[in-house]
Design a protein around this motif. Structure first.
Motif, PDB file in Angstrom:
ATOM      1  N   LEU A  22      40.551  59.627  73.199  1.00 15.33           N
ATOM      2  CA  LEU A  22      39.849  60.675  72.980  1.00 15.33           C
ATOM      3  C   LEU A  22      39.244  61.046  71.651  1.00 15.33           C
ATOM      4  O   LEU A  22      39.787  60.405  70.429  1.00 15.33           O
ATOM      5  N   ARG A  23      38.144  61.965  71.400  1.00 17.97           N
ATOM      6  CA  ARG A  23      37.703  62.068  70.040  1.00 17.97           C
ATOM      7  C   ARG A  23      38.537  63.357  69.407  1.00 17.97           C
ATOM      8  O   ARG A  23      37.942  64.443  68.787  1.00 17.97           O
ATOM      9  N   VAL A  24      40.010  63.342  69.537  1.00 17.43           N
ATOM     10  CA  VAL A  24      40.588  64.464  69.145  1.00 17.43           C
ATOM     11  C   VAL A  24      41.580  63.534  68.327  1.00 17.43           C
ATOM     12  O   VAL A  24      42.588  62.604  68.643  1.00 17.43           O
ATOM     13  N   THR A  25      41.551  63.758  67.066  1.00 16.84           N
ATOM     14  CA  THR A  25      42.405  63.129  65.780  1.00 16.84           C
ATOM     15  C   THR A  25      43.912  63.713  65.839  1.00 16.84           C
ATOM     16  O   THR A  25      43.931  64.970  65.911  1.00 16.84           O
ATOM     17  N   VAL A  26      44.627  62.653  65.509  1.00 14.14           N
ATOM     18  CA  VAL A  26      46.073  63.287  65.088  1.00 14.14           C
ATOM     19  C   VAL A  26      45.984  64.158  63.971  1.00 14.14           C
ATOM     20  O   VAL A  26      46.662  65.157  63.922  1.00 14.14           O
ATOM     21  N   SER A  27      45.148  63.769  62.784  1.00 18.26           N
ATOM     22  CA  SER A  27      45.254  64.669  61.533  1.00 18.26           C
ATOM     23  C   SER A  27      44.582  66.196  61.864  1.00 18.26           C
ATOM     24  O   SER A  27      45.074  67.164  61.439  1.00 18.26           O
ATOM     25  N   MET A  28      43.734  66.329  62.844  1.00 19.68           N
ATOM     26  CA  MET A  28      43.216  67.577  63.354  1.00 19.68           C
ATOM     27  C   MET A  28      44.267  68.334  63.733  1.00 19.68           C
ATOM     28  O   MET A  28      44.311  69.574  63.588  1.00 19.68           O
ATOM     29  N   LEU A  29      45.025  67.605  64.975  1.00 25.02           N
ATOM     30  CA  LEU A  29      46.031  68.483  65.597  1.00 25.02           C
ATOM     31  C   LEU A  29      46.924  69.016  64.516  1.00 25.02           C
ATOM     32  O   LEU A  29      47.404  70.077  64.476  1.00 25.02           O
ATOM     33  N   VAL A  30      47.682  68.075  63.638  1.00 23.52           N
ATOM     34  CA  VAL A  30      48.382  68.374  62.713  1.00 23.52           C
ATOM     35  C   VAL A  30      48.069  69.404  61.683  1.00 23.52           C
ATOM     36  O   VAL A  30      48.698  70.444  61.526  1.00 23.52           O
ATOM     37  N   GLY A  31      46.975  69.495  61.370  1.00 25.88           N
ATOM     38  CA  GLY A  31      46.170  70.175  60.459  1.00 25.88           C
ATOM     39  C   GLY A  31      46.148  71.643  61.179  1.00 25.88           C
ATOM     40  O   GLY A  31      46.340  72.885  60.352  1.00 25.88           O
ATOM     41  N   GLN A  32      45.988  71.752  62.345  1.00 25.25           N
ATOM     42  CA  GLN A  32      45.906  73.107  63.152  1.00 25.25           C
ATOM     43  C   GLN A  32      47.114  73.775  63.167  1.00 25.25           C
ATOM     44  O   GLN A  32      47.532  74.819  63.068  1.00 25.25           O
ATOM     45  N   ILE A  33      48.202  72.762  63.573  1.00 25.09           N
ATOM     46  CA  ILE A  33      49.710  73.344  63.637  1.00 25.09           C
ATOM     47  C   ILE A  33      49.957  73.722  62.257  1.00 25.09           C
ATOM     48  O   ILE A  33      50.697  74.900  62.213  1.00 25.09           O
ATOM     49  N   ALA A  34      49.746  73.232  61.102  1.00 22.28           N
ATOM     50  CA  ALA A  34      50.243  73.425  59.741  1.00 22.28           C
ATOM     51  C   ALA A  34      49.358  74.811  59.263  1.00 22.28           C
ATOM     52  O   ALA A  34      49.960  75.563  58.475  1.00 22.28           O
ATOM     53  N   ALA A  35      48.358  75.026  60.012  1.00 20.45           N
ATOM     54  CA  ALA A  35      47.606  76.290  59.630  1.00 20.45           C
ATOM     55  C   ALA A  35      48.075  77.519  60.448  1.00 20.45           C
ATOM     56  O   ALA A  35      47.601  78.673  60.388  1.00 20.45           O
ATOM     57  N   GLY A  36      48.909  77.309  61.355  1.00 27.20           N
ATOM     58  CA  GLY A  36      49.532  78.140  62.149  1.00 27.20           C
ATOM     59  C   GLY A  36      49.169  78.377  63.607  1.00 27.20           C
ATOM     60  O   GLY A  36      49.629  79.279  64.408  1.00 27.20           O
ATOM     61  N   VAL A  37      48.294  77.324  64.035  1.00 21.79           N
ATOM     62  CA  VAL A  37      48.055  77.416  65.434  1.00 21.79           C
ATOM     63  C   VAL A  37      49.130  76.861  66.130  1.00 21.79           C
ATOM     64  O   VAL A  37      49.838  75.948  65.881  1.00 21.79           O
ATOM     65  N   THR A  38      49.336  77.597  67.534  1.00 24.39           N
ATOM     66  CA  THR A  38      50.471  77.110  68.220  1.00 24.39           C
ATOM     67  C   THR A  38      50.204  75.959  69.113  1.00 24.39           C
ATOM     68  O   THR A  38      48.991  76.023  69.554  1.00 24.39           O
ATOM     69  N   ILE A  39      51.242  75.475  69.715  1.00 22.56           N
ATOM     70  CA  ILE A  39      50.912  74.068  70.729  1.00 22.56           C
ATOM     71  C   ILE A  39      50.100  74.988  71.880  1.00 22.56           C
ATOM     72  O   ILE A  39      49.206  74.282  72.445  1.00 22.56           O
ATOM     73  N   ASP A  40      50.543  76.213  72.311  1.00 18.45           N
ATOM     74  CA  ASP A  40      49.973  76.569  73.552  1.00 18.45           C
ATOM     75  C   ASP A  40      48.529  76.956  73.224  1.00 18.45           C
ATOM     76  O   ASP A  40      47.689  76.995  74.187  1.00 18.45           O
ATOM     77  N   ASP A  41      48.306  77.516  71.953  1.00 18.66           N
ATOM     78  CA  ASP A  41      46.905  77.842  71.549  1.00 18.66           C
ATOM     79  C   ASP A  41      45.951  76.544  71.741  1.00 18.66           C
ATOM     80  O   ASP A  41      44.807  76.575  72.128  1.00 18.66           O
ATOM     81  N   LEU A  42      46.354  75.450  71.119  1.00 17.27           N
ATOM     82  CA  LEU A  42      45.702  73.983  71.354  1.00 17.27           C
ATOM     83  C   LEU A  42      45.525  73.810  72.546  1.00 17.27           C
ATOM     84  O   LEU A  42      44.385  73.349  72.911  1.00 17.27           O
ATOM     85  N   LEU A  43      46.493  73.867  73.387  1.00 16.34           N
ATOM     86  CA  LEU A  43      46.292  73.544  75.017  1.00 16.34           C
ATOM     87  C   LEU A  43      45.329  74.412  75.550  1.00 16.34           C
ATOM     88  O   LEU A  43      44.666  74.038  76.414  1.00 16.34           O
ATOM     89  N   ALA A  44      45.247  75.604  75.037  1.00 15.91           N
ATOM     90  CA  ALA A  44      43.970  76.561  75.720  1.00 15.91           C
ATOM     91  C   ALA A  44      42.850  76.190  75.105  1.00 15.91           C
ATOM     92  O   ALA A  44      41.867  76.200  76.059  1.00 15.91           O
ATOM     93  N   TYR A  46      41.994  73.138  73.970  1.00 17.86           N
ATOM     94  CA  TYR A  46      41.517  71.818  74.432  1.00 17.86           C
ATOM     95  C   TYR A  46      42.335  71.348  75.672  1.00 17.86           C
ATOM     96  O   TYR A  46      43.416  70.604  75.872  1.00 17.86           O
ATOM     97  N   PRO A  47      41.661  71.782  76.784  1.00 18.64           N
ATOM     98  CA  PRO A  47      42.492  71.765  78.111  1.00 18.64           C
ATOM     99  C   PRO A  47      42.732  70.513  78.733  1.00 18.64           C
ATOM    100  O   PRO A  47      43.549  70.235  79.552  1.00 18.64           O
ATOM    101  N   TYR A  48      42.098  69.705  78.141  1.00 16.55           N
ATOM    102  CA  TYR A  48      41.974  68.072  78.563  1.00 16.55           C
ATOM    103  C   TYR A  48      43.342  67.606  77.748  1.00 16.55           C
ATOM    104  O   TYR A  48      43.903  66.234  77.826  1.00 16.55           O
ATOM    105  N   LEU A  49      43.981  68.109  76.852  1.00 21.65           N
ATOM    106  CA  LEU A  49      45.302  68.077  76.173  1.00 21.65           C
ATOM    107  C   LEU A  49      46.490  68.248  77.038  1.00 21.65           C
ATOM    108  O   LEU A  49      46.469  69.265  77.625  1.00 21.65           O
ATOM    109  N   GLU A  50      47.584  67.439  76.707  1.00 21.34           N
ATOM    110  CA  GLU A  50      48.637  67.868  77.440  1.00 21.34           C
ATOM    111  C   GLU A  50      49.735  67.939  76.336  1.00 21.34           C
ATOM    112  O   GLU A  50      49.531  67.441  75.219  1.00 21.34           O
ATOM    113  N   ARG A  51      50.915  68.830  76.626  1.00 21.51           N
ATOM    114  CA  ARG A  51      51.841  69.180  75.595  1.00 21.51           C
ATOM    115  C   ARG A  51      52.467  67.806  75.045  1.00 21.51           C
ATOM    116  O   ARG A  51      52.727  67.766  73.612  1.00 21.51           O
TER     117      ARG A  51
END
Length: 75
Positions: A22-44, A46-51
């Motif tokens: 998918l066009r979802v990069t590891v760096s984007m996800l890691v950056g979001q987590i580093a900025a305080g976004v939770t895994i649950d927030d990311l899943l909400a 980007y509903p096509y992602l899985e935990r």
């Protein structure tokens, strides 16, 4: 280490590490987590992602960080 959800293809995001092609990069996800976004927030957001996608992205980033030496600025 199982990283079967991490893909790299020259035709997808310039060859950056992505989630399942998918066009979802590891760096984007890691950056979001580093900025305080939770895994649950990311899943909400980007509903096509899985935990497990996010868990593997974090594992991949940790593995890559161990493989490189980075010069840090003196304090």
């Amino acid at each position: 280490m199982n990283l079967d959800r991490i893909t790299q293809q020259a035709t997808v995001m310039g060859g950056k590490a992505c989630i399942r092609g998918l066009r979802v990069t590891v760096s984007m996800l890691v950056g979001q987590i580093a900025a305080g976004v939770t895994i649950d927030d990311l899943l909400a957001e980007y509903p096509y992602l899985e935990r497990e996608d996010i868990v593997q992205a974090l594992r991949y980033a940790a593995w890559r960080a161990e493989e490189r030496e980075i010069q840090l600025a003196a304090a």
